[in-house]
Design an enzyme around this catalytic site. Structure first.
Site, mmCIF file in Angstrom:
data_model
loop_
_atom_site.group_PDB
_atom_site.id
_atom_site.type_symbol
_atom_site.label_atom_id
_atom_site.label_comp_id
_atom_site.label_asym_id
_atom_site.label_seq_id
_atom_site.Cartn_x
_atom_site.Cartn_y
_atom_site.Cartn_z
ATOM 1 N N ASP A 1 1.183 -1.299 -0.116
ATOM 2 C CA ASP A 1 -0.005 -0.292 0.116
ATOM 3 C C ASP A 1 0.920 1.108 -0.112
ATOM 4 O OD1 ASP A 1 -2.685 -0.729 0.062
ATOM 5 O OD2 ASP A 1 -2.348 -1.440 1.923
ATOM 6 N N ASP B 1 -10.061 -6.114 -1.663
ATOM 7 C CA ASP B 1 -8.881 -5.767 -0.531
ATOM 8 C C ASP B 1 -10.059 -4.227 1.250
ATOM 9 O OD1 ASP B 1 -7.537 -3.859 0.758
ATOM 10 O OD2 ASP B 1 -6.640 -2.781 -1.007
#
Length: 231
Positions: free
Chosen positions: A36, A177
């Site tokens: 991320d 996600d």
């Protein structure tokens, strides 16, 4: 088991005091390493950057996916490719004006192009460039906010995407996600998701020992998938 649910731990969640051990263990067991990259702008939190991937690249063999949670992902694509990203995944609403240019650039750099979609983003927005994609990430919560409940309407979004993939003869991966944990794997698997991103609730919070935490998570996944296939 009919198919495996692929696992993509979010590597920025690794314990810095046990980092080398956790990275080596996860590299041996995961299907993807989810990275991320956040700049505090698109989402109000900060993540790791391409330099983090460059360090991992020296020690891992598992494909790395750069999830660009940033407003101007075009500025980071080359750095992510150089750092060893196998997949580069910007968000739809950040590339609307130059989607084809952005995705073709990712591909030209030798990486696989992904796209991430917040829950409110319509699938129609990606229909015309689906043939360029190797992965579509469906956010099942709004990006950037911890502790949210899963938005269950996203299961239908995944089902629609599965049908489009079949109708169009494509083979991109469908990834889910957000707020991953026991109770979510089964519905996602049933809907047709191929990959799930694992954050702290799904993995690291299970046990301080990464091997024990992984075993607990794996049992939860297997139990839910087995139940789905028996129905």
């Amino acid at each position: 088991m009919e198919k495996k649910l692929l696992l993509a731990p979010s590597m920025g969640c690794c314990d810095l005091y046990d980092f080398e051990n956790q990275v080596r263990f996860i590299d041996q067991h995961a299907d993807f390493l989810h990275i991320d990259i956040k700049d505090g702008n698109y989402v109000k939190t900060f993540g790791v950057g391409p330099d983090f991937m460059a360090v991992l690249k020296k020690a891992v063999k598992t494909p790395m996916d750069a999830h660009l949670m940033i407003k101007h992902p075009q500025e980071y694509i080359e750095a992510c490719a150089e750092a060893g990203a196998a997949y580069i995944t910007p968000h739809t609403d950040c590339i609307e004006s130059d989607a084809f240019v952005t995705l073709n650039k990712i591909i030209s750099l030798g990486c696989k192009a992904g796209i991430a979609m917040n829950p409110a983003a319509p699938l129609e927005g990606i229909r015309y460039y689906l043939p360029l994609l190797s992965k579509v990430t469906i956010m099942i919560v709004d990006a950037g906010y911890a502790g949210q409940k899963v938005i269950t309407q996203m299961y239908d979004k995944i089902r629609t995407l599965v049908q489009w993939r079949k109708d169009m003869g494509l083979n991109f991966l469908i990834e889910a996600d957000g707020s991953m944990n026991a109770g979510v794997y089964g519905p996602l698997y049933e809907a047709g998701a191929d990959v799930v991103v694992l954050g702290p609730p799904a993995l690291w919070n299970k046990d301080q020992n990464i091997q024990k935490a992984w075993e607990i998570m794996e049992r939860e996944v297997e139990n839910e998938l087995t139940k789905v296939e028996k129905v």
